[in-house]
Design a protein around this motif. Structure first.
Motif, PDB file in Angstrom:
ATOM      1  N   TRP A 143      44.251  38.496  33.540  1.00 25.92           N
ATOM      2  CA  TRP A 143      43.364  38.845  34.687  1.00 25.92           C
ATOM      3  C   TRP A 143      42.895  40.277  34.920  1.00 25.92           C
ATOM      4  O   TRP A 143      44.234  40.990  34.873  1.00 25.92           O
ATOM      5  CB  TRP A 143      43.933  38.032  35.911  1.00 25.92           C
ATOM      6  CG  TRP A 143      43.575  36.590  36.016  1.00 25.92           C
ATOM      7  CD1 TRP A 143      42.686  36.050  36.999  1.00 25.92           C
ATOM      8  CD2 TRP A 143      43.795  35.503  35.324  1.00 25.92           C
ATOM      9  NE1 TRP A 143      42.637  34.661  36.948  1.00 25.92           N
ATOM     10  CE2 TRP A 143      43.140  34.424  35.726  1.00 25.92           C
ATOM     11  CE3 TRP A 143      44.602  35.476  34.056  1.00 25.92           C
ATOM     12  CZ2 TRP A 143      43.541  33.131  35.207  1.00 25.92           C
ATOM     13  CZ3 TRP A 143      44.752  34.204  33.242  1.00 25.92           C
ATOM     14  CH2 TRP A 143      44.064  32.998  33.860  1.00 25.92           C
TER      15      TRP A 143
ATOM     16  N   THR B 295      43.966  31.483  46.743  1.00 28.99           N
ATOM     17  CA  THR B 295      43.986  31.042  45.445  1.00 28.99           C
ATOM     18  C   THR B 295      44.824  29.700  45.248  1.00 28.99           C
ATOM     19  O   THR B 295      45.355  29.368  46.499  1.00 28.99           O
ATOM     20  CB  THR B 295      44.713  31.826  44.422  1.00 28.99           C
ATOM     21  OG1 THR B 295      46.310  31.862  44.596  1.00 28.99           O
ATOM     22  CG2 THR B 295      44.407  33.351  44.559  1.00 28.99           C
TER      23      THR B 295
ATOM     24  N   TYR C  41      49.982  36.454  43.244  1.00 30.73           N
ATOM     25  CA  TYR C  41      49.056  36.961  44.374  1.00 30.73           C
ATOM     26  C   TYR C  41      49.784  37.501  45.605  1.00 30.73           C
ATOM     27  O   TYR C  41      49.127  38.233  46.382  1.00 30.73           O
ATOM     28  CB  TYR C  41      48.114  36.064  44.630  1.00 30.73           C
ATOM     29  CG  TYR C  41      46.981  35.970  43.436  1.00 30.73           C
ATOM     30  CD1 TYR C  41      46.010  36.674  43.593  1.00 30.73           C
ATOM     31  CD2 TYR C  41      47.305  35.064  42.151  1.00 30.73           C
ATOM     32  CE1 TYR C  41      44.879  36.703  42.568  1.00 30.73           C
ATOM     33  CE2 TYR C  41      45.967  35.098  41.344  1.00 30.73           C
ATOM     34  CZ  TYR C  41      44.781  35.877  41.650  1.00 30.73           C
ATOM     35  OH  TYR C  41      43.891  35.787  40.515  1.00 30.73           O
TER      36      TYR C  41
ATOM     37  N   ASP D 276      43.501  28.259  37.924  1.00 33.52           N
ATOM     38  CA  ASP D 276      44.336  28.254  38.941  1.00 33.52           C
ATOM     39  C   ASP D 276      45.622  27.587  38.737  1.00 33.52           C
ATOM     40  O   ASP D 276      46.823  27.950  39.030  1.00 33.52           O
ATOM     41  CB  ASP D 276      43.795  28.437  40.426  1.00 33.52           C
ATOM     42  CG  ASP D 276      43.512  29.783  40.671  1.00 33.52           C
ATOM     43  OD1 ASP D 276      42.768  30.775  39.977  1.00 33.52           O
ATOM     44  OD2 ASP D 276      43.264  29.823  41.959  1.00 33.52           O
TER      45      ASP D 276
ATOM     46  N   THR E  96      47.136  29.322  42.966  1.00 35.17           N
ATOM     47  CA  THR E  96      48.251  29.706  42.000  1.00 35.17           C
ATOM     48  C   THR E  96      49.439  29.547  42.663  1.00 35.17           C
ATOM     49  O   THR E  96      50.558  29.715  41.756  1.00 35.17           O
ATOM     50  CB  THR E  96      48.006  31.122  41.463  1.00 35.17           C
ATOM     51  OG1 THR E  96      47.987  31.935  42.664  1.00 35.17           O
ATOM     52  CG2 THR E  96      46.602  31.381  40.670  1.00 35.17           C
TER      53      THR E  96
ATOM     54  N   HIS F  33      37.502  38.186  45.222  1.00 30.52           N
ATOM     55  CA  HIS F  33      38.795  38.423  45.756  1.00 30.52           C
ATOM     56  C   HIS F  33      38.772  40.016  46.749  1.00 30.52           C
ATOM     57  O   HIS F  33      39.345  39.918  47.707  1.00 30.52           O
ATOM     58  CB  HIS F  33      39.621  38.582  44.720  1.00 30.52           C
ATOM     59  CG  HIS F  33      40.215  37.274  44.019  1.00 30.52           C
ATOM     60  ND1 HIS F  33      40.271  36.098  44.857  1.00 30.52           N
ATOM     61  CD2 HIS F  33      40.739  37.045  43.011  1.00 30.52           C
ATOM     62  CE1 HIS F  33      40.732  35.250  44.106  1.00 30.52           C
ATOM     63  NE2 HIS F  33      41.100  35.614  42.935  1.00 30.52           N
TER      64      HIS F  33
ATOM     65  N   GLN G  64      44.420  22.818  44.498  1.00 30.27           N
ATOM     66  CA  GLN G  64      43.512  23.038  43.432  1.00 30.27           C
ATOM     67  C   GLN G  64      42.261  22.212  43.913  1.00 30.27           C
ATOM     68  O   GLN G  64      41.348  22.822  43.515  1.00 30.27           O
ATOM     69  CB  GLN G  64      44.150  22.513  42.146  1.00 30.27           C
ATOM     70  CG  GLN G  64      42.883  22.583  40.906  1.00 30.27           C
ATOM     71  CD  GLN G  64      43.749  22.064  39.837  1.00 30.27           C
ATOM     72  OE1 GLN G  64      45.005  22.276  39.350  1.00 30.27           O
ATOM     73  NE2 GLN G  64      42.954  21.445  38.775  1.00 30.27           N
TER      74      GLN G  64
END
Length: 283
Positions: free
Chosen positions: A133, A156, A199, A244, A158, A144, A221
């Motif tokens: 990324w 996110t 993140y 993600d 993630t 973002h 998600q």
């Protein structure tokens, strides 16, 4: 007298290509910058180019030796447009192709992975640059970055998954070597920065460097897919949300030595990139 090497750069207004163009000019090669709205840059030939419009392809390929290939964004099957172009480019005399892919997509994988798989069939000289990324996702006009500035959050799915975020300038430096060195410096070039960060880590670094408090907002998600579907095609939204989910599983928790091995210098850290733009894009 032998003419200089000429390199075609597709997606010329994108994040990596914008950094690549000056890298190539420093190497004293001739550059054709191609996109739907090509930039007007002194010393660089421009060409209108659209992956989905074959009528634009021949002009972009005039006198080109090597090509940098940026896939059309969010296309689930870019090979349908790209592979016929690759075959045309080879017939027109292009000797080397360097494809921008992603660390998460292997050869033969979905989307651009099928273009990766096709390259060695078409070209004797080729490389695939597979960055993690971009650090630039937290600066400039990326969603973002806009959210971080406007809302003090980065959202996110993630979880605590970590990513080896990489600077676009480092991607460009590797791509320039792959395009211009006498020999291709490797074919499957997975690029990361110097460390893998969640993140949450990114939010802490951004807060510390810019002085603007930011927090990671972790959602499911499914919730992320719904969020994306409000602003893009549902199939693209589902694809991005799945990515993600893969990050949350740990698939991108790695660092590589590719940037240093190819360029001779270590990759830039996220702090370095944020400090560089803290007076402008990150504010």
């Amino acid at each position: 007298m032998t003419r200089p090497l000429r390199v075609l750069v597709t997606g010329a207004t994108g994040t990596t290509a914008t950094a690549l163009l000056p890298e190539l000019r420093r190497r004293e090669v001739e550059v054709t910058a191609a996109s739907r709205n090509p930039p007007a840059t002194a010393g660089i030939r421009s060409a209108r180019f659209d992956w989905y419009d074959p009528a634009t392809h021949d002009a972009a390929l005039d006198d080109v030796d090597h090509a940098y290939l940026v896939p059309p964004p969010l296309d689930p099957d870019p090979a349908a447009a790209m592979v016929p172009f690759l075959e045309r480019a080879r017939r027109r005399g292009v000797r080397r192709a360097v494809l921008l892919s992603a660390s998460i997509v292997p050869a033969g994988g979905p989307a651009v992975g099928r273009v990766h798989q096709a390259l060695p069939r078409v070209f004797d000289e080729w490389a695939v640059v597979r960055p993690s990324w971009f650090m630039q996702n937290f600066t400039g006009d990326h969603p973002h970055a806009r959210e971080m500035r406007a809302e003090g959050t980065v959202t996110t799915a993630t979880g605590d998954g970590r990513i080896g975020f990489v600077d676009a300038g480092d991607i460009a430096a590797v791509a320039a070597r792959a395009l211009t060195d006498d020999e291709v410096p490797g074919e499957d070039l997975v690029l990361t920065g110097p460390e893998a960060l969640s993140y949450g880590d990114v939010a802490e670094a951004y807060s510390a460097v810019t002085g603007r408090p930011v927090a990671h907002r972790a959602i499911s998600q499914q919730a992320l897919e719904k969020r994306f579907s409000a602003v893009m095609d549902p199939s693209a939204a589902a694809m991005l949300a799945r990515v993600d989910g893969l990050v949350a599983s740990g698939i991108e928790d790695r660092v590589t030595d590719t940037v240093e091995r190819v360029t001779g210098r270590p990759p830039r850290s996220l702090d370095d990139v944020l400090r560089r733009v803290s007076g402008s894009a990150a504010r």
